[in-house]
Design an enzyme around this catalytic site. Structure first.
Site, PDB file in Angstrom:
ATOM      1  N   ASP A   1       0.857  -1.191   0.000  1.00  0.00           N
ATOM      2  CA  ASP A   1       0.000   0.000   0.000  1.00  0.00           C
ATOM      3  C   ASP A   1       0.889   1.234   0.000  1.00  0.00           C
ATOM      4  O   ASP A   1       2.121   1.124  -0.032  1.00  0.00           O
ATOM      5  CB  ASP A   1      -0.938  -0.013   1.221  1.00  0.00           C
ATOM      6  CG  ASP A   1      -2.300   0.607   0.919  1.00  0.00           C
ATOM      7  OD1 ASP A   1      -2.318   1.695   0.293  1.00  0.00           O
ATOM      8  OD2 ASP A   1      -3.330   0.037   1.282  1.00  0.00           O
TER       9      ASP A   1
ATOM     10  N   HIS B   1     -13.908  -2.326  -6.701  1.00  0.00           N
ATOM     11  CA  HIS B   1     -15.199  -1.626  -6.669  1.00  0.00           C
ATOM     12  C   HIS B   1     -15.039  -0.108  -6.559  1.00  0.00           C
ATOM     13  O   HIS B   1     -16.010   0.621  -6.751  1.00  0.00           O
ATOM     14  CB  HIS B   1     -16.082  -2.174  -5.547  1.00  0.00           C
ATOM     15  CG  HIS B   1     -15.738  -1.678  -4.177  1.00  0.00           C
ATOM     16  ND1 HIS B   1     -16.668  -1.605  -3.163  1.00  0.00           N
ATOM     17  CD2 HIS B   1     -14.575  -1.226  -3.630  1.00  0.00           C
ATOM     18  CE1 HIS B   1     -16.110  -1.139  -2.071  1.00  0.00           C
ATOM     19  NE2 HIS B   1     -14.843  -0.901  -2.324  1.00  0.00           N
TER      20      HIS B   1
ATOM     21  N   GLY C   1       4.170   1.301  -2.930  1.00  0.00           N
ATOM     22  CA  GLY C   1       4.169   1.495  -4.368  1.00  0.00           C
ATOM     23  C   GLY C   1       2.813   1.918  -4.881  1.00  0.00           C
ATOM     24  O   GLY C   1       1.910   2.262  -4.103  1.00  0.00           O
ATOM     25  N   ASP C   2       2.671   1.865  -6.201  1.00  0.00           N
ATOM     26  CA  ASP C   2       1.470   2.319  -6.892  1.00  0.00           C
ATOM     27  C   ASP C   2       0.911   1.142  -7.686  1.00  0.00           C
ATOM     28  O   ASP C   2       1.541   0.676  -8.645  1.00  0.00           O
ATOM     29  CB  ASP C   2       1.839   3.470  -7.826  1.00  0.00           C
ATOM     30  CG  ASP C   2       0.657   4.041  -8.590  1.00  0.00           C
ATOM     31  OD1 ASP C   2      -0.441   3.447  -8.539  1.00  0.00           O
ATOM     32  OD2 ASP C   2       0.834   5.082  -9.254  1.00  0.00           O
ATOM     33  N   PHE C   3      -0.270   0.654  -7.284  1.00  0.00           N
ATOM     34  CA  PHE C   3      -0.782  -0.547  -7.955  1.00  0.00           C
ATOM     35  C   PHE C   3      -1.269  -0.289  -9.382  1.00  0.00           C
ATOM     36  O   PHE C   3      -1.664  -1.217 -10.080  1.00  0.00           O
ATOM     37  CB  PHE C   3      -1.841  -1.265  -7.127  1.00  0.00           C
ATOM     38  CG  PHE C   3      -3.076  -0.475  -6.744  1.00  0.00           C
ATOM     39  CD1 PHE C   3      -3.867   0.164  -7.691  1.00  0.00           C
ATOM     40  CD2 PHE C   3      -3.476  -0.422  -5.415  1.00  0.00           C
ATOM     41  CE1 PHE C   3      -5.006   0.856  -7.339  1.00  0.00           C
ATOM     42  CE2 PHE C   3      -4.626   0.264  -5.043  1.00  0.00           C
ATOM     43  CZ  PHE C   3      -5.391   0.915  -6.017  1.00  0.00           C
TER      44      PHE C   3
END
Length: 336
Positions: free
Chosen positions: A203, A246, A227-229
């Site tokens: 996250d 969602h 990090g950046d998903f």
């Protein structure tokens, strides 16, 4: 009493129209911490108001309303006591829902919901117009509201994590990556259910500052990764997306799934934990949650077929849907 069956059509419509007042009352008493002050026993609204530094009559009237739906109970002397529903509003109650209430009834959901008509007309949330930035950007830049969201999500999930983790066999995996896993509540339950597996909690850095992994005694089996998903996630043979897809439009969700597909080990599984909307007219909490997503975010709740279509677009194949005792299901996908 079920207002839909016991009331006339006119009464039923009116009851639905002012249902937001229950949310307002819940928010007020949760913010004030009223339930905490009733743990020792019943008290009058005047006594509570004096301790809290608020006005007695408005507090009494809010508590009286909540007592009509089983949240608190008023005795013949006008004192209020906890009920099972009110008890979970206590800060230290097992499975406390106080932070969840403060999140769901916060103005960041409340105010856009009041503009649902505009969303229906335009197809777009009014969130940015109201708050000046999209949902997650607003929470990231405003230090006063960010913690409300993250604590609320943890509270919302705590009551469901163990039962969901126990509904799916995670023991067959070696490296479980929880993408956007927040404070780690779900991953902790997964690792407890699968004692031979190792975990990665992934996250943003500011979220992981409050990670619970160490407090759960799992530091040796679980690493924290930032990090950046949207760009890259750690590799593993089980990649979890719980309450992530969602939040986003179909196209953005597909992009996230593609990132996860690239990180998936051979023979592994992408495990999506989300609501699966059933057909028909029966009540389902996912149908409420779907409108909540619509008014504040670009996301939505989805049917099984909609998940199947998104997986296919990300070079994944839907293997099965596992229902759980919670409102969420486990949707398992493999490499296509």
């Amino acid at each position: 009493m079920d207002p839909a069956s016991a009331a006339s059509p006119h009464e039923h419509i009116i009851h639905l129209s002012w249902a937001y007042l229950y949310s307002a009352a819940l928010n007020a008493v949760a913010e004030l911490g009223v339930a905490d002050r009733l743990e020792a026993g019943p008290r009058s609204a005047a006594s509570l108001a004096d301790e809290l530094g608020v006005q007695a009559q408005p507090l009494y009237r809010a508590l009286r309303l909540l007592a009509t739906v089983g949240v608190f109970i008023e005795d013949e002397s006008g004192r209020f006591a906890l009920t099972p529903a009110a008890d979970v509003l206590r800060t230290n109650a097992p499975g406390s829902m106080r932070d969840a209430v403060l999140m769901v009834s916060h103005e960041t959901f409340w105010m856009p919901a009041g503009k649902l008509g505009s969303t229906v007309r335009t197809g777009e949330t009014q969130f940015t117009r109201i708050f000046g930035a999209p949902f997650f950007e607003h929470f990231a830049r405003d230090p006063s509201v960010g913690p409300i969201f993250h604590r609320g999500m943890a509270s919302f999930s705590d009551s469901e994590n163990a039962t969901i983790a126990g509904s799916y066999d995670f023991s067959r995996f070696q490296r479980v990556v929880d993408v956007g896993g927040g404070h780690g509540g779900f991953l902790i339950e997964v690792l407890r259910a699968a004692p031979s597996a190792r975990g990665v909690l992934f996250d943003a850095a500011h979220v992981l500052r409050d990670a619970r992994i160490a407090a759960a005694g799992l530091s040796e089996r679980c690493e924290l990764a930032t990090g950046d998903f949207f760009k890259e996630v750690p590799g593993g043979d089980c990649i979890i997306l719980k309450r992530i897809l969602h939040d986003w439009s179909d196209q953005t969700a597909i992009e996230i799934l593609r990132v996860c597909r690239r990180a998936l080990a051979e023979g592994g599984r992408v495990v999506v934990v989300d609501t699966v909307i059933p057909p028909g007219n029966e009540p389902h909490p996912g149908k409420l949650l779907d409108v909540l997503m619509m008014v504040s975010m670009p996301g939505r709740e989805r049917t099984e077929e909609e998940f199947r279509s998104m997986f296919a677009a990300a070079d994944l194949r839907l293997e099965r849907v596992v229902k759980t005792p919670a409102m969420l299901s486990v949707i398992e996908a493999s490499a296509a």
